[in-house]
Design an enzyme around this catalytic site. Structure first.
Site, PDB file in Angstrom:
ATOM      1  N   TRP A 102       0.833  -1.218   0.000  1.00 44.86           N
ATOM      2  CA  TRP A 102       0.000   0.000   0.000  1.00 44.86           C
ATOM      3  C   TRP A 102       0.857   1.253   0.000  1.00 44.86           C
ATOM      4  CZ3 TRP A 102      -4.332  -0.562  -2.134  1.00 44.86           C
ATOM      5  CH2 TRP A 102      -5.086  -1.727  -1.968  1.00 44.86           C
ATOM      6  N   ASP A 172      -2.056   6.494   6.287  1.00 43.62           N
ATOM      7  CA  ASP A 172      -3.090   5.627   5.723  1.00 43.62           C
ATOM      8  C   ASP A 172      -3.433   4.571   6.770  1.00 43.62           C
ATOM      9  OD1 ASP A 172      -4.627   3.733   4.471  1.00 43.62           O
ATOM     10  OD2 ASP A 172      -3.215   3.329   2.845  1.00 43.62           O
ATOM     11  N   LYS A 196     -12.494  -2.240   6.337  1.00 44.03           N
ATOM     12  CA  LYS A 196     -11.755  -3.146   7.222  1.00 44.03           C
ATOM     13  C   LYS A 196     -12.245  -3.032   8.665  1.00 44.03           C
ATOM     14  CE  LYS A 196      -8.695  -3.173   3.623  1.00 44.03           C
ATOM     15  NZ  LYS A 196      -7.954  -2.287   2.756  1.00 44.03           N
TER      16      LYS A 196
HETATM   17  C1  LIG Z   1      -7.413  -1.733   1.661  1.00 48.94           C
HETATM   18  C2  LIG Z   1      -6.345  -0.700   1.747  1.00 48.94           C
HETATM   19  C3  LIG Z   1      -6.250   0.353   0.822  1.00 48.94           C
HETATM   20  C4  LIG Z   1      -7.177   0.455  -0.365  1.00 48.94           C
HETATM   21  O1  LIG Z   1      -8.416   0.896   0.055  1.00 48.94           O
HETATM   22  P1  LIG Z   1      -9.570   1.198  -1.014  1.00 48.94           P
HETATM   23  O2  LIG Z   1     -10.650   1.695  -0.103  1.00 48.94           O
HETATM   24  O3  LIG Z   1      -9.897  -0.079  -1.709  1.00 48.94           O
HETATM   25  O4  LIG Z   1      -9.078   2.239  -1.936  1.00 48.94           O
HETATM   26  C5  LIG Z   1      -5.270   1.283   0.996  1.00 48.94           C
HETATM   27  N1  LIG Z   1      -4.414   1.216   2.022  1.00 48.94           N
HETATM   28  C6  LIG Z   1      -4.457   0.223   2.931  1.00 48.94           C
HETATM   29  C7  LIG Z   1      -3.478   0.201   4.064  1.00 48.94           C
HETATM   30  C8  LIG Z   1      -5.430  -0.765   2.817  1.00 48.94           C
HETATM   31  O5  LIG Z   1      -5.485  -1.751   3.726  1.00 48.94           O
END
Ligand SMILES: *Cc1c(COP(=O)(O)O)cnc(C)c1O
Length: 360
Positions: A102, A172, A196
């Site tokens: 990511w 993030d 999540k």
């Molecule tokens: C799942 C995830 C993403 C992507 O998220 P989307 O909502 O599908 O754009 C980005 N960063 C991390 C750390 C993730 O776990």
């Protein structure tokens, strides 16, 4: 009805109590005579849902007054672009820490807008550790520092918050938000896709310090400016109303678990039990440095990879679903977010021990 233990990395399990409440309110939300999905986002019923959700999130994370909470769409992936679009008008220099898949995506997107300095990368270790503070090659004049506190695919979590002085820290938090207490004041922006640990897919949470709003580059589309959403209470356009409502139910559920302190104790127990099972056997292995192991995503491999599909099938028969590892890592991955009950982890551990006994 029989519900399984779903170890998916996302969209992931939601608390059963939350789903039950949503079911009860599905056709008629608290006497409104309609579903939340059918309500005007500007009507008083939905406004009360929206305000309560924000208030509960603020209570959970103890969000300081000088931060805005935005309920957006587009996923964390949109934030990969929105962050540089909104923060690099006057200064194109940005620092990124690369600790996994990511981070890499965030970096690739930032490069389209800014001059990225790689402050650290653990790629040479196949992303099995986090860099130490002393190893961060930070620029004192950067517009911001970006990092990924928890790498969902590699199962690597920072054991500390990087110290960046006066440079705003952007994080993030998609796969670890609400799993334990954090000090929001250490951050310039916290963002997370909801699917999540917050609610259903389609909602993206952004917590942004006020002084970082209003600085977007002039050619930034209105929908991609934090100022647009901040000035309009996340209702410049139609927000993801049902996701916002469900997130509110999840926030209440976390409050009922003793808030983030209570939640973190549960999460720690789940993670430690699973890592102990992996570490105490030669049959299973997790490659991540012990101080950087994720509480949320636990990848593990079998010593004999030819048993992988037998493991997946056997687990599935026990109601343990979606354990196959990410295609880039292989093996297994158990995502054990807030909504995964302790009984789910216990059932997985019992299955692992028995599988090893039979096949080891
Ligand atoms: C799942 C995830 C993403 C992507 O998220 P989307 O909502 O599908 O754009 C980005 N960063 C991390 C750390 C993730 O776990």
């Amino acid at each position: 009805m029989s519900r399984v233990f779903n170890f998916s990395a996302g969209p992931a399990m939601l608390p059963e109590e939350v789903l039950q409440q949503a079911r009860e309110e599905m056709l008629d939300w608290q006497g409104a005579g309609m579903s939340v999905m059918e309500m005007s986002h500007r009507g008083k019923e939905f406004m009360s849902i929206a305000e309560q959700a924000e208030a509960d999130l603020r209570a959970l994370l103890q969000i300081p007054e000088n931060y805005k909470v935005l309920f957006l769409q587009g996923g964390a992936s949109s934030q990969f672009a929105m962050v540089p679009m909104n923060l690099t008008r006057d200064n194109h220099k940005v620092d990124y820490i690369n600790t996994g898949s990511w981070s890499k995506k965030a970096i690739a997107e930032a490069k389209r807008y800014a001059d990225v300095n790689l402050a650290a990368s653990t790629e040479q270790t196949k992303f099995t550790m986090t860099p130490e503070q002393a190893e961060l090659n930070l620029s004192s004049d950067a517009a911001y520092v970006h990092y990924t506190p928890n790498e969902t695919i590699q199962g690597v979590e920072f054991p500390y918050v990087p110290e960046t002085g006066n440079v705003p820290l952007i994080a993030d938090f998609s796969s670890t938000i609400l799993s334990r207490p954090i000090d929001v004041s250490r951050y310039g922006i916290i963002y997370a896709g909801a699917q999540k640990n917050i609610g259903p897919a389609g909602l993206t949470l952004v917590i942004v310090r006020e002084d970082l709003i209003g600085n977007a580059a002039d050619d930034t589309p209105v929908m991609f400016q934090y100022a647009t959403h901040s000035e309009n209470g996340s209702m410049y356009n139609t927000p993801p109303t049902y996701g916002w409502y469900l997130a509110g139910l999840v926030f209440k559920w976390v409050l009922g678990k003793g808030g983030l302190t209570g939640m973190s104790a549960i999460n720690q127990r789940k993670a430690e039990a699973l890592y102990n099972t992996i570490d105490s056997s030669d049959f299973y292995a997790n490659p991540v440095a012990p101080n950087s192991r994720s509480w949320m995503n636990v990848p593990f491999i079998l010593a004999d990879a030819s048993l992988d599909s037998k493991f997946i099938e056997g687990a599935s028969a026990e109601g343990l679903k979606t354990l196959k590892g990410h295609r880039s890592v292989g093996g297994m991955r158990a995502s054990i977010y807030n909504a995964m009950p302790e009984a789910g982890v216990k059932t997985l551990i019992d299955f692992m021990v028995e599988f090893e006994r039979v096949n080891g």
